[in-house]
Design a protein around this motif. Structure first.
Motif, PDB file in Angstrom:
ATOM      1  N   ARG A  37       0.844  -1.202   0.000  1.00  0.00           N
ATOM      2  CA  ARG A  37       0.000   0.000   0.000  1.00  0.00           C
ATOM      3  C   ARG A  37       0.873   1.244   0.000  1.00  0.00           C
ATOM      4  NH1 ARG A  37      -3.896   1.030   4.651  1.00  0.00           N
ATOM      5  NH2 ARG A  37      -2.599  -0.396   5.847  1.00  0.00           N
ATOM      6  N   VAL A  38       0.303   2.355  -0.463  1.00  0.00           N
ATOM      7  CA  VAL A  38       0.984   3.647  -0.360  1.00  0.00           C
ATOM      8  C   VAL A  38       0.039   4.624   0.330  1.00  0.00           C
ATOM      9  CG1 VAL A  38       2.070   5.534  -1.605  1.00  0.00           C
ATOM     10  CG2 VAL A  38       2.169   3.215  -2.533  1.00  0.00           C
ATOM     11  N   LEU A  39       0.516   5.266   1.390  1.00  0.00           N
ATOM     12  CA  LEU A  39      -0.277   6.289   2.058  1.00  0.00           C
ATOM     13  C   LEU A  39       0.353   7.632   1.751  1.00  0.00           C
ATOM     14  CD1 LEU A  39      -0.621   4.649   5.575  1.00  0.00           C
ATOM     15  CD2 LEU A  39      -2.161   4.438   3.622  1.00  0.00           C
ATOM     16  N   GLU A  40      -0.464   8.598   1.315  1.00  0.00           N
ATOM     17  CA  GLU A  40       0.133   9.905   1.088  1.00  0.00           C
ATOM     18  C   GLU A  40      -0.267  10.871   2.184  1.00  0.00           C
ATOM     19  OE1 GLU A  40      -0.041  11.643  -2.797  1.00  0.00           O
ATOM     20  OE2 GLU A  40       0.536  13.594  -1.962  1.00  0.00           O
ATOM     21  N   LEU A  41       0.744  11.452   2.785  1.00  0.00           N
ATOM     22  CA  LEU A  41       0.527  12.373   3.886  1.00  0.00           C
ATOM     23  C   LEU A  41       0.643  13.783   3.333  1.00  0.00           C
ATOM     24  CD1 LEU A  41       0.092  12.062   6.925  1.00  0.00           C
ATOM     25  CD2 LEU A  41       2.531  12.419   7.226  1.00  0.00           C
ATOM     26  N   ARG A  42      -0.363  14.617   3.620  1.00  0.00           N
ATOM     27  CA  ARG A  42      -0.347  15.991   3.127  1.00  0.00           C
ATOM     28  C   ARG A  42      -0.854  16.885   4.224  1.00  0.00           C
ATOM     29  NH1 ARG A  42       0.274  17.623  -2.304  1.00  0.00           N
ATOM     30  NH2 ARG A  42      -0.805  19.610  -2.395  1.00  0.00           N
ATOM     31  N   ALA A  43      -0.049  17.914   4.553  1.00  0.00           N
ATOM     32  CA  ALA A  43      -0.441  18.866   5.596  1.00  0.00           C
ATOM     33  C   ALA A  43      -0.914  18.136   6.855  1.00  0.00           C
ATOM     34  CB  ALA A  43      -1.510  19.831   5.081  1.00  0.00           C
ATOM     35  N   GLY A  44      -0.233  17.058   7.215  1.00  0.00           N
ATOM     36  CA  GLY A  44      -0.501  16.402   8.488  1.00  0.00           C
ATOM     37  C   GLY A  44      -1.654  15.426   8.463  1.00  0.00           C
ATOM     38  N   ARG A  45      -2.188  15.144   7.287  1.00  0.00           N
ATOM     39  CA  ARG A  45      -3.278  14.168   7.209  1.00  0.00           C
ATOM     40  C   ARG A  45      -3.023  13.186   6.086  1.00  0.00           C
ATOM     41  NH1 ARG A  45      -8.711  17.269   8.769  1.00  0.00           N
ATOM     42  NH2 ARG A  45      -7.770  18.556  10.372  1.00  0.00           N
ATOM     43  N   ILE A  46      -3.626  12.019   6.206  1.00  0.00           N
ATOM     44  CA  ILE A  46      -3.540  11.065   5.109  1.00  0.00           C
ATOM     45  C   ILE A  46      -4.504  11.549   4.033  1.00  0.00           C
ATOM     46  CG2 ILE A  46      -4.040   8.695   4.393  1.00  0.00           C
ATOM     47  CD1 ILE A  46      -1.594   8.818   6.083  1.00  0.00           C
ATOM     48  N   ALA A  47      -3.954  11.979   2.910  1.00  0.00           N
ATOM     49  CA  ALA A  47      -4.794  12.621   1.913  1.00  0.00           C
ATOM     50  C   ALA A  47      -5.207  11.662   0.815  1.00  0.00           C
ATOM     51  CB  ALA A  47      -4.069  13.807   1.308  1.00  0.00           C
ATOM     52  N   GLU A  48      -4.411  10.654   0.564  1.00  0.00           N
ATOM     53  CA  GLU A  48      -4.713   9.772  -0.555  1.00  0.00           C
ATOM     54  C   GLU A  48      -4.340   8.359  -0.185  1.00  0.00           C
ATOM     55  OE1 GLU A  48      -3.161  10.695  -4.639  1.00  0.00           O
ATOM     56  OE2 GLU A  48      -3.617  12.737  -3.956  1.00  0.00           O
ATOM     57  N   ARG A  49      -5.105   7.447  -0.612  1.00  0.00           N
ATOM     58  CA  ARG A  49      -4.715   6.054  -0.480  1.00  0.00           C
ATOM     59  C   ARG A  49      -4.768   5.462  -1.857  1.00  0.00           C
ATOM     60  NH1 ARG A  49      -6.300   4.186   4.944  1.00  0.00           N
ATOM     61  NH2 ARG A  49      -6.638   6.089   6.101  1.00  0.00           N
ATOM     62  N   ALA A  50      -3.704   5.550  -2.522  1.00  0.00           N
ATOM     63  CA  ALA A  50      -3.684   5.037  -3.878  1.00  0.00           C
ATOM     64  C   ALA A  50      -2.311   4.500  -4.146  1.00  0.00           C
ATOM     65  CB  ALA A  50      -4.009   6.149  -4.866  1.00  0.00           C
ATOM     66  N   HIS A  51      -2.235   3.627  -5.097  1.00  0.00           N
ATOM     67  CA  HIS A  51      -0.921   3.150  -5.473  1.00  0.00           C
ATOM     68  C   HIS A  51      -0.372   4.062  -6.549  1.00  0.00           C
ATOM     69  CE1 HIS A  51       2.366   0.521  -5.626  1.00  0.00           C
ATOM     70  NE2 HIS A  51       1.813  -0.306  -4.757  1.00  0.00           N
ATOM     71  N   ALA A  52       0.767   4.658  -6.263  1.00  0.00           N
ATOM     72  CA  ALA A  52       1.355   5.575  -7.229  1.00  0.00           C
ATOM     73  C   ALA A  52       1.741   4.815  -8.483  1.00  0.00           C
ATOM     74  CB  ALA A  52       2.593   6.240  -6.620  1.00  0.00           C
ATOM     75  N   PRO A  53       1.648   5.477  -9.613  1.00  0.00           N
ATOM     76  CA  PRO A  53       2.106   4.824 -10.835  1.00  0.00           C
ATOM     77  C   PRO A  53       3.609   4.583 -10.751  1.00  0.00           C
ATOM     78  CG  PRO A  53       1.636   7.149 -11.230  1.00  0.00           C
ATOM     79  CD  PRO A  53       1.203   6.856  -9.835  1.00  0.00           C
ATOM     80  N   ALA A  54       4.036   3.355 -10.843  1.00  0.00           N
ATOM     81  CA  ALA A  54       5.448   3.037 -10.682  1.00  0.00           C
ATOM     82  C   ALA A  54       6.225   3.481 -11.916  1.00  0.00           C
ATOM     83  CB  ALA A  54       5.622   1.553 -10.465  1.00  0.00           C
TER      84      ALA A  54
END
Lengths: 555, 578
Positions: free
Chosen positions: A538-555
């Motif tokens: 999984r990939v969690l994206e953190l933005r401004a102190g929150r988890i903003a996206e839960r998506a798999h980044a395009p490799a």
């Protein structure tokens, strides 16, 4: 000064060595005084002896030679024992500092920016030479002055009082006066030094902005202003020291002139004979040797006192993270939950706020996001390098605040962003991850991080010394050593904070792609700004102190 | 350059620093010599006083004038010494201040990518610690060196005129003095070098472990490491002391000669008085004998002083080597930044052309290759792409911050041919990690234009949405910022940096991730401000925010070393944003 006393137990261990050094330096000084005094007496007595009178030449000449050799040997012994003692004290002080610092980790944020390490090193050094350059010479001077006063009291009583008053003013009052008078200039030197460092750091760290806004010359000028301020303060200190040195010499000169006058009067009154007077005067001149370094000693003593203050302030500060009063057992596994966690170094500006996330045991998860978004803070929360301002962090359901530190560090390993390769052998560097790991285990993990061939080619292989910021290693090899060390630990959960920082693109992609396989069977959290390979769960994206996206980044 | 030549060059560099201020250097070296000359008169007066009182039985009243003379000589000599010391401190401070200015000028004169590739702690310590470590060389070692070279021989020559045997005794050592000096130098240097090396290794290890304290703690090595630190210190102590036992012999040699001088003079003069030795034609007076005895320790004193300050030379040399290593060269003198009279700066939106541009990142990996790009005046372009793909490298090249192959033209002129001040006036850039300086928020915004009045700063702060958080602070824009903007979030720092740009009037605006740390609501507000400012200017933005890209005229992305046109994302709010 009080803080120096707090180090008394460390000094007490070296009592014997200190006394020996002090004794030897007294003997050195006494032999010097005796040598010049005896020579003066002998010379004058010989000049006065009339032709044909019997003059025992044997005793004085033997005395002169004997004192010469005593002085040479005593000086040699004094130097040896003084340095040996200093080095012993140094190792005690370092061990002391380490034992005090470990509970206070992480240090940087609490003791300000700037180079804490160089500050600590300088402070420890100021303390370890305390006896050699300050306490020793001052004690020697005081004792020698007292002995000389007694001798004068017996042989030339009128001069004893003059000598005692002037000599002890030189030894005690002038240094104290100097330290008091230089206090403000000393503080100004520290402040100006800090301002200069700030100005230089501003210039270096903000170099790009300065260039972009055409403000480079202004930055050079502002650091020059700070350098001028530092120079002015140092000049003031230097003037004070020169003045104090001159005062010491004037007092010593006064003692000589006073003794000379008193002696001439006594000679006229036939209370003392010529040779004895000549001998005493030369002895007085020789005794000034003791006061020559006093000004320097006093300055160093003041410096050591300030250093002791700073070290004590660190040693006595409370650890930032409290150990639990009643420890809870942690169920096995590597499951992590953050529940509505808020944290900020400045509570008004939380780095992360209302952050919730769950990572199952055995998962390999990447956390991405722009710098400053709070990624590293998550790593620090997991290892309790910081505690949340609100919310709970749980390992297999157990609130971390109720887990004993040693147990927590056994269960969770963290490879920090700036994890160092220590100046030591490959073996010692790896064994930090697992005490007493055998060579088979070490080779296995080196194989896994693809360093085995490289280490096999090193002279001494596992015993090859690497380190000093990894100078003998490339950035990639250094990171892989740290990676191997972390993998070697038997933790259920491994956190990697920017494991590929400093690596080029290819090495970065290769290393990241391997991580899920390397941590197979354990939970892995990988904090990274790089492109996350598809092998991650999984990939969690953190933005401004929150988890903003839960998506798999395009490799 | 081999090591020997390098060390010699470092020595010459040190001496050139000292020669920059010749009058002060003359005072620093000359005053101690004058004081030394007075030492001779002092010994003469004291010896004659003793002679008259003891041998001639002069009355106290008759001795008074000479006692006063002695006191006066003492005072003058001490005064000269103190002046010499003050001069030495001033001399050292002047050299250090000049050197610091040179070093800072040198550092900031290099390209910002060079400084960014170095540790700021290491660089700042060259300016602070390494320069400080040279202090003793100028203030103590140089004067001690000159005294040791001149005074012993001068004293011996004077003694020769009083008694040739004593003079000979001193003069026998006179040809030996250079030998002693070499011996002392060799011994003291070997001692100080081996001690410094051992201590450095130990300190290095200690510092190494201190810096890695967190790692050691995280792996539960607290107690084991404390024990290892002690063990390593002890081991090195034993080894150091083995070396010291030999090294300290050199100081014993000096001590031996000093004692020999006193004992030799005392015995010779005494035996002459007793007529057991008679090699002089004339009678020896007590005054002459006493003078010789008083001068005996002084002949060797300068050598002892030199030995005591010898390590100052070693630490200065180590500092020079450290500076050379950090900067790859020893800077010569303050280089005033050149300000050629520039051509008139163009106005209005800028034209940017890139032709065949090839760029490498710091690791040597190619970022773009044979890149062509045309930005018409007033064009607004976004470059998308994952972080680390090289967007910042490209932007830095366009802003003239790093070297590249190929051609970049601004308003038709080659980038390298535009005078630095003109380039900065024409182009404004927001870097990825803008730096705040010590001072208030307003001071930091004013970096954009130092003569900006309060109203202009306020306007820029409004446009960049700085006032949104600044007005909530008790002192507003006048709020002082801690080190490195401590207490502000990444997004707040970025907005202050944007306000700096809004104070300027550039034809080309280059922004690297201007909204990276902002939530989408704030991002939209900041982008409104940007759109207002960017009207009538050429704008180039690197971003991975779709909200930013959606507002630009054209969107490109970097992939495989090429700049490819990309579809403009629709203006939607970020998935998952709160």
């Amino acid at each position: 000064m009080k803080a120096i006393l707090a180090f008394a137990p460390l000094f007490a261990r070296l009592k014997g060595a200190m006394l020996l050094t002090l004794l030897l330096s007294l003997v050195t000084l006494a032999a010097g005084i005796g040598l010049l005094g005896l020579s003066g007496w002998f010379l004058t007595a010989a000049a006065l002896s009339t032709l044909g009178s019997v003059f025992n030449i044997f005793a004085p000449s033997a005395g002169v030679r004997g004192l010469s050799f005593i002085r040479i040997l005593a000086r040699y012994g004094e130097k040896l024992s003084g340095h040996d003692m200093t080095l012993r004290l140094l190792s005690d002080l370092r061990a002391w500092l380490f034992a005090r610092l470990f509970p206070l980790v992480p240090l940087a944020r609490r003791f300000g920016r700037g180079d804490l390490v160089s500050r600590l090193l300088a402070d420890v050094e100021a303390l370890d030479t305390l006896f050699l350059v300050a306490l020793g010479p001052i004690s020697t001077a005081v004792l020698a002055g007292a002995a000389m006063t007694v001798v004068l009291a017996l042989l030339l009583p009128g001069a004893a009082v003059i000598y005692a008053v002037l000599f002890f003013s030189a030894v005690l009052l002038v240094p104290v006066g100097l330290v008091l008078a230089s206090r403000r200039a000393g503080a100004e030197v520290v402040a100006a030094g800090a301002a200069l460092r700030q100005a230089v750091l501003d210039g270096i760290d903000g170099h790009q902005d300065l260039v972009l806004f055409g403000a480079r010359d202004a930055a050079v000028a502002s650091s020059d202003t700070a350098a001028r301020r530092l120079s002015a303060a140092r000049r003031r200190l230097g003037r004070n020291a020169a003045l104090a040195g001159a005062m010491v010499q004037i007092l010593a000169g006064g003692a000589l002139v006073g003794a000379l006058l008193v002696g001439f009067v006594a000679l006229e009154a036939q209370q003392i004979d010529g040779p004895l007077l000549a001998g005493l005067l030369l002895a007085i001149i020789a005794s000034f040797e003791a006061s020559a370094m006093l000004v320097r000693s006093a300055t160093r003593l003041a410096g050591a006192a300030a250093a002791a203050d700073r070290l004590q302030a660190i040693a006595t500060s409370a650890p930032g993270i409290a150990e639990p009063a009643a420890a809870l057992p942690v169920p096995p596994g590597g499951e992590i939950r953050l529940e509505a966690v808020r944290f900020g170094y400045d509570p008004a500006h939380p780095v992360i706020d209302a952050l919730s996330l769950a990572i199952r045991s055995g998962e390999c998860v990447a956390i991405t996001g722009p710098s400053g978004a709070g990624k590293s803070t998550i790593a620090q929360l997991l290892l309790r390098l910081v505690d949340p301002d609100a919310g709970v962090v749980r390992l297999n359901g157990a609130d971390l605040r109720h887990v004993v530190g040693a147990e927590l560090r056994r269960r969770i390993a963290l490879m920090t962003q700036d994890a160092p390769v220590f100046l030591d052998t490959v073996r010692a560097n790896l064994r930090i991850g697992r005490d007493g790991a055998d060579d088979a285990a070490l080779w296995q993990v080196l194989e896994a991080v693809q360093l085995a061939d490289f280490v096999k080619a090193l002279p001494g292989q596992l015993d090859a010394v690497v380190g000093e910021a990894g100078r003998t290693l490339s950035a990639g090899q250094a990171r892989r050593i740290c990676l191997a060390r972390t993998l070697l630990s038997q933790a259920d959960l491994i956190v990697f904070d920017e494991p590929t920082s400093g690596l080029d693109f290819d090495a970065e992609s290769a290393l990241l792609a391997e991580l899920p396989a390397l941590t197979h069977g354990r939970t892995a959290i990988v904090i990274t700004h790089a492109v996350v390979p598809a092998s991650f769960d999984r990939v969690l994206e953190l933005r401004a102190g929150r988890i903003a996206e839960r998506a798999h980044a395009p490799a | 350059m081999d090591d020997k030549a390098k060390i010699a060059a470092q020595g010459r560099w040190l001496n050139r620093l000292a020669m920059a201020d010749r009058p002060l250097l003359a005072a620093v070296l000359g005053l101690p010599l004058l004081a030394g000359a007075l030492l001779v008169t002092q010994a003469l007066v004291l010896a004659s006083l003793l002679h008259r009182a003891i041998v001639e039985g002069a009355a106290v009243a008759a001795l008074w004038p000479d006692v006063l003379l002695l006191a006066a000589i003492l005072l003058i000599r001490i005064g000269l010494g103190a002046f010499g010391e003050v001069a030495a401190v001033g001399f050292g401070e002047a050299i250090k201040r000049r050197l610091r200015a040179t070093l800072v000028g040198e550092l900031l004169g290099r390209p910002p990518v060079w400084t960014a590739s170095k540790s700021s702690g290491g660089l700042s310590s060259t300016v602070l610690e390494q320069v400080e470590a040279m202090d003793g060389y100028f203030t103590r070692y140089l004067p001690a060196m000159v005294q040791a070279a001149i005074l012993p021989i001068a004293f011996a020559a004077i003694a020769f005129s009083v008694d040739w045997i004593v003079g000979l005794l001193f003069l026998i050592s006179a040809p030996l003095i250079p030998v002693f000096m070499a011996l002392v130098g060799w011994g003291a240097e070997a001692a100080s070098r081996s001690q410094a090396a051992a201590l450095n290794r130990l300190s290095g290890r200690f510092a190494d472990r201190l810096r890695g304290l967190v790692t050691l703690k995280l792996f539960g090595q607290d107690e084991a490491e404390t024990a290892r630190v002690r063990l390593a210190s002890e081991e090195l102590r034993v080894r150091t002391m083995r070396v010291m036992r030999i090294a300290f012999l050199s100081s014993a040699v000096l001590e031996f000669f000093a004692a020999l001088g006193v004992a030799g003079v005392a015995l010779y003069v005494g035996l002459t008085f007793l007529d057991l030795v008679n090699v002089r034609g004339t009678e020896l007076t007590l005054a002459a004998g006493m003078f010789c005895l008083l001068m005996a320790p002084e002949v060797y004193q300068p050598l002892r002083l030199l030995a005591a300050h010898y390590h100052d030379r070693a630490s200065a040399k180590a500092a020079v080597a450290a500076i050379e290593q950090e900067l790859d060269a020893l800077p010569m003198a303050a280089t005033p930044s050149t300000r050629p009279a520039g051509a008139t700066v163009a106005a209005g939106p800028a034209l940017v052309e890139l032709r065949g541009v090839a760029l490498h990142d710091p690791a040597g990996r190619p970022v773009v290759d044979a890149l062509d790009l045309l930005l018409e005046p007033g064009a607004q372009l976004a470059i998308l792409g994952a972080s680390g793909i090289g967007k910042s490298t490209l932007l830095e090249a366009i802003a003239g911050l790093r070297t590249f192959a190929g051609e970049i033209r601004l308003d038709g002129r080659l980038l390298g041919e535009i005078a630095e001040p003109d380039l900065r006036e024409r182009l404004a850039m927001l870097g990825q990690r803008p730096r705040l300086f010590a001072g208030s928020i307003a001071d930091n915004i004013r970096l954009g234009r130092r003569d900006a009045d309060h109203a202009a700063v306020r306007r820029a702060a409004q446009q960049a949405r700085v006032v949104d958080f600044a007005d909530a602070l008790p002192q507003g824009l006048a709020t002082p910022l801690g080190e490195d903007g401590l207490g502000l979030s990444g997004g707040e720092i970025q907005r202050i940096a944007l306000a700096r740009i809004y104070l300027r009037n550039p034809g080309l605006v280059v922004l690297d991730e201007p909204t990276a740390h902002l939530d989408s609501a704030t991002e939209a507000l900041v982008l409104d401000g940007l759109a207002e400012f960017a009207r009538g200017r050429t704008l180039l933005v690197a971003t991975h925010s779709h909200a930013v890209a959606a507002r630009m005229g054209k969107v490109f992305r970097i992939a495989g070393g090429k700049l490819l046109p990309a579809p403009k994302p629709a203006l939607v709010r970020n998935v998952g944003a709160a």
